[in-house]
Scaffold this motif. Structure first.
Motif, PDB file in Angstrom:
ATOM      1  N   GLY A  28       9.548  -2.018  -7.545  1.00  0.00           N
ATOM      2  CA  GLY A  28      10.450  -2.198  -6.642  1.00  0.00           C
ATOM      3  C   GLY A  28      11.984  -2.536  -7.128  1.00  0.00           C
ATOM      4  O   GLY A  28      12.611  -1.255  -6.804  1.00  0.00           O
ATOM      5  N   ARG A  31      12.920   1.161  -8.712  1.00  0.00           N
ATOM      6  CA  ARG A  31      13.327   0.945  -7.776  1.00  0.00           C
ATOM      7  C   ARG A  31      15.175   1.087  -6.748  1.00  0.00           C
ATOM      8  O   ARG A  31      15.654   1.930  -6.935  1.00  0.00           O
ATOM      9  CB  ARG A  31      12.510   1.383  -6.789  1.00  0.00           C
ATOM     10  CG  ARG A  31      12.345   2.266  -5.301  1.00  0.00           C
ATOM     11  CD  ARG A  31      11.501   2.102  -3.903  1.00  0.00           C
ATOM     12  NE  ARG A  31      11.871   0.698  -3.360  1.00  0.00           N
ATOM     13  CZ  ARG A  31      11.231  -0.425  -3.760  1.00  0.00           C
ATOM     14  NH1 ARG A  31       9.995  -0.323  -3.461  1.00  0.00           N
ATOM     15  NH2 ARG A  31      11.690  -1.589  -3.323  1.00  0.00           N
ATOM     16  N   ASN A 117       7.752   3.725  -6.354  1.00  0.00           N
ATOM     17  CA  ASN A 117       6.694   2.625  -6.828  1.00  0.00           C
ATOM     18  C   ASN A 117       6.747   2.351  -8.360  1.00  0.00           C
ATOM     19  O   ASN A 117       6.389   0.982  -8.876  1.00  0.00           O
ATOM     20  CB  ASN A 117       6.294   1.584  -6.212  1.00  0.00           C
ATOM     21  CG  ASN A 117       7.205   1.552  -4.497  1.00  0.00           C
ATOM     22  OD1 ASN A 117       8.423   1.049  -4.604  1.00  0.00           O
ATOM     23  ND2 ASN A 117       5.777   1.316  -3.676  1.00  0.00           N
ATOM     24  N   ASP A 155      -7.026   0.486  -1.628  1.00  0.00           N
ATOM     25  CA  ASP A 155      -6.391  -0.332  -0.491  1.00  0.00           C
ATOM     26  C   ASP A 155      -5.350   0.126   0.570  1.00  0.00           C
ATOM     27  O   ASP A 155      -5.024   0.761   0.729  1.00  0.00           O
ATOM     28  CB  ASP A 155      -5.458  -1.553  -1.294  1.00  0.00           C
ATOM     29  CG  ASP A 155      -4.889  -2.206  -1.064  1.00  0.00           C
ATOM     30  OD1 ASP A 155      -4.741  -2.408   0.359  1.00  0.00           O
ATOM     31  OD2 ASP A 155      -3.548  -2.967  -1.313  1.00  0.00           O
ATOM     32  N   ARG A 158      -2.183  -0.463   1.862  1.00  0.00           N
ATOM     33  CA  ARG A 158      -0.989   1.086   1.226  1.00  0.00           C
ATOM     34  C   ARG A 158      -0.630   1.775   2.668  1.00  0.00           C
ATOM     35  O   ARG A 158       0.551   2.096   2.547  1.00  0.00           O
ATOM     36  CB  ARG A 158      -1.625   2.079   0.988  1.00  0.00           C
ATOM     37  CG  ARG A 158      -1.463   0.843  -1.266  1.00  0.00           C
ATOM     38  CD  ARG A 158      -2.709   1.699  -2.000  1.00  0.00           C
ATOM     39  NE  ARG A 158      -2.553   0.973  -2.846  1.00  0.00           N
ATOM     40  CZ  ARG A 158      -3.454   1.269  -4.580  1.00  0.00           C
ATOM     41  NH1 ARG A 158      -4.268   2.647  -3.931  1.00  0.00           N
ATOM     42  NH2 ARG A 158      -3.700   0.143  -5.175  1.00  0.00           N
ATOM     43  N   ARG A 161       2.126   0.667   3.684  1.00  0.00           N
ATOM     44  CA  ARG A 161       3.541   0.386   3.070  1.00  0.00           C
ATOM     45  C   ARG A 161       4.435   1.685   3.035  1.00  0.00           C
ATOM     46  O   ARG A 161       5.642   2.002   2.771  1.00  0.00           O
ATOM     47  CB  ARG A 161       2.413   0.151   1.705  1.00  0.00           C
ATOM     48  CG  ARG A 161       2.272  -1.677   1.879  1.00  0.00           C
ATOM     49  CD  ARG A 161       1.991  -2.216   0.745  1.00  0.00           C
ATOM     50  NE  ARG A 161       2.377  -1.224  -1.014  1.00  0.00           N
ATOM     51  CZ  ARG A 161       3.397  -2.722  -1.754  1.00  0.00           C
ATOM     52  NH1 ARG A 161       3.721  -3.549  -0.928  1.00  0.00           N
ATOM     53  NH2 ARG A 161       4.453  -2.170  -2.577  1.00  0.00           N
ATOM     54  N   ARG A 164       5.978   1.881   6.207  1.00  0.00           N
ATOM     55  CA  ARG A 164       7.286   1.222   5.885  1.00  0.00           C
ATOM     56  C   ARG A 164       8.662   1.269   4.359  1.00  0.00           C
ATOM     57  O   ARG A 164       9.775   0.977   5.306  1.00  0.00           O
ATOM     58  CB  ARG A 164       6.817  -0.351   5.311  1.00  0.00           C
ATOM     59  CG  ARG A 164       7.360  -1.121   5.819  1.00  0.00           C
ATOM     60  CD  ARG A 164       8.213  -1.898   3.872  1.00  0.00           C
ATOM     61  NE  ARG A 164       6.956  -2.623   2.862  1.00  0.00           N
ATOM     62  CZ  ARG A 164       7.415  -3.130   2.291  1.00  0.00           C
ATOM     63  NH1 ARG A 164       8.690  -3.457   1.674  1.00  0.00           N
ATOM     64  NH2 ARG A 164       6.215  -3.760   1.793  1.00  0.00           N
ATOM     65  N   LYS A 202       8.466  -5.853   8.390  1.00  0.00           N
ATOM     66  CA  LYS A 202       9.013  -5.097   7.859  1.00  0.00           C
ATOM     67  C   LYS A 202       9.928  -3.894   8.137  1.00  0.00           C
ATOM     68  O   LYS A 202      10.534  -3.981   8.383  1.00  0.00           O
ATOM     69  CB  LYS A 202       8.768  -4.875   6.372  1.00  0.00           C
ATOM     70  CG  LYS A 202       9.108  -6.116   5.722  1.00  0.00           C
ATOM     71  CD  LYS A 202       8.653  -5.864   4.030  1.00  0.00           C
ATOM     72  CE  LYS A 202       8.529  -7.454   3.451  1.00  0.00           C
ATOM     73  NZ  LYS A 202       8.139  -7.119   1.501  1.00  0.00           N
TER      74      LYS A 202
END
Ligand code: ATP
Ligand code: MG
Length: 442
Positions: A28, A31, A117, A155, A158, A161, A164, A202
């Motif tokens: 992150g 990025r 990422n 997972d 994700r 994510r 988001r 978020k």
């Protein structure tokens, strides 16, 4: 590409390199720097094992040592230094069964979720971007590293994510990644409510909360927020509206400041409309009592998503009063403040204004004018320091006892009567007047 690393980060990388290891800033932070944003934190990835890292720094502690993470303390700052690792097979779309340390940076980058990422940087090697992160930043695309279906199967968080990051950065989700989200959305049911909550918040606080529509279309909201799907599927055939409940809700979310309670209140304000809806003989839709029912539904949903009580109560209150329109008089507004609670002002007006922004033009001028007047009256009540609750009543329980009232339930009853009077007649909020008129003399 040259990235200016913070002094401490450069020091950690340098120390590891001088001891013969590789080390990079990763994920992150890389990025965010490329995007011109300030990173939340700087993570470091290294070929050194946790014990080797610990031997090189004075102050460290074991944060997630079984996953290879050591925290290095420099001054007051904490940096997570993680050994290059390969994540083993994931169980239940949740946890890797075991992690294996590796000496290849490439393997470590491969375990990360999205190409943007999965970049690393250090001053000696420059940017390491094996999976095309920079290209995807240029194309404004969220794309999984490697095979999207595999990555989401490892997972399922994700999935959220991806949505988001798309919301925060204003990016599109790559086609293949999107297809995989659609296919694997149901596996989100294995993810804990706490982790879902973090991503939902978020997303809602991002510049693009309306991405929730995309999440709906991909079958994502259905898994943890099916009430939102109902909103998306409920039309509003009446003059005040021109969107479905869901579309209207997203407009309100976009038009309210990005504060946690406000955005959540916007998201939930009409949550009960689908269940409250009735259609009269002229085909016009009504949503009687939806604020009250909605407050209870918001509580239930927020509790299910493991929100804290403070958030739950505040959001429910805002939902309950989002449609409340007092008479345009000082007296009625004082009573409104008293009824709802001072702490929700002026937030409730912010919500009501945003609510109007998502409605049809019908009577809009009048609606805005009325709200403006109420807000102005609220400002006057504040300026004039008028009493709207027991907190600022001129008489306290102790004053009543001093005046000879017996301690006990009577105190509360008398104070309430006094407040009732003062809400209508602010000039009566003096000790003399209230004791004189509400305490019986012996
Ligand atoms: P932010 O801090 O803004 O939420 P971030 O990208 O830094 O975003 P973190 O959760 O702090 O996200 O994780 C740091 C890095 O770890 C990510 O950039 C990514 O490389 C990796 N990562 C985090 N969570 C996952 C995950 N669930 N699957 C794969 N990689 C992950
Ligand atoms: Mg981070």
């Amino acid at each position: 590409m040259i990235i200016n690393l913070p002094e401490n980060v450069a020091y950690i990388i340098n120390t590891l390199e001088e001891a013969g290891f590789e080390a990079y800033a990763v994920g992150g932070c890389v990025r965010d720097v490329i995007l011109g944003r300030t990173p939340n934190d700087w993570d470091i990835t290294t070929s050194a094992t946790p014990n080797e890292t610990k031997a090189l720094f004075k102050k460290t502690f074991d944060t997630g040592i079984q996953h290879g993470t050591v925290s290095v303390l420099l001054g007051k700052e904490i940096y997570e230094v993680t050994t290059y690792r390969i994540d083993g097979k994931y169980e239940d779309s949740r946890h890797p069964k075991e992690v294996t340390f590796t000496v290849n940076l490439e393997d470590d980058l491969l375990r990360r979720d999205f190409t943007i990422n999965a970049m690393a940087y250090n001053p000696s090697s420059g940017l390491v971007d094996i999976y095309g992160g920079l290209e995807d930043i240029k194309r404004k695309t969220i794309r999984c590293v490697g095979n999207a279906e595999e990555r989401f199967s490892e997972d399922a968080l994700r999935i959220l994510r991806a949505i988001r990051f798309a919301a925060q950065l204003g990016y599109e989700i790559d086609k293949e990644t999107e297809e995989a989200i659609k296919k694997l959305a149901p596996t989100l049911s294995k993810i804990s409510a706490e982790r879902i909550q973090v991503e939902l918040v978020k997303t809602m606080l991002s510049a693009n909360p309306a991405i929730l529509k995309k999440a709906y279309e991909l079958g994502v909201t259905k898994v943890f927020f099916k009430e939102f799907d109902c909103m998306m599927e409920t039309g509003q055939n009446n003059p005040h509206h021109m969107y479905t409940v869901g579309e209207h809700t997203l407009k309100v979310c976009e038009n309210i400041p990005a504060e946690r309670k406000l955005r959540l209140a916007a998201l939930f304000h009409d949550v009960a409309k689908p269940v409250a809806k009735t259609t009269d003989e002229d085909g016009v839709d009504h949503f009687n009592n939806h604020p009250k029912i909605g407050a209870q539904m918001a509580k239930d949903i927020l509790r299910r998503l493991k929100f804290d009580n403070d958030t739950i109560n505040a959001v429910a209150k805002l939902v309950e009063f989002h449609d409340y329109r007092p008479e345009v008089t000082k007296r009625a507004v004082r009573r409104f403040i008293n009824k709802m609670g001072e702490e929700y002002f002026p937030d409730i007006f912010t919500l009501q204004r945003a609510d109007l922004s998502g409605q049809s033009p019908y009577q809009m001028e009048e609606k805005l004018e009325r709200l403006g007047k109420i807000e102005k009256i609220y400002g006057e009540i504040l300026k004039d320091n008028e009493c709207v609750s027991l907190k600022t009543l001129a008489v306290k329980g102790k004053d009543l006892i001093d005046a000879g009232v017996k301690p006990g339930p009577d105190l509360g009853v008398i104070l309430s009567k006094m407040l009732e009077d003062v809400l209508d007649n602010p000039q009566n909020n003096t000790k003399e007047y209230l004791l004189e008129h509400f305490v019986e003399k012996n």
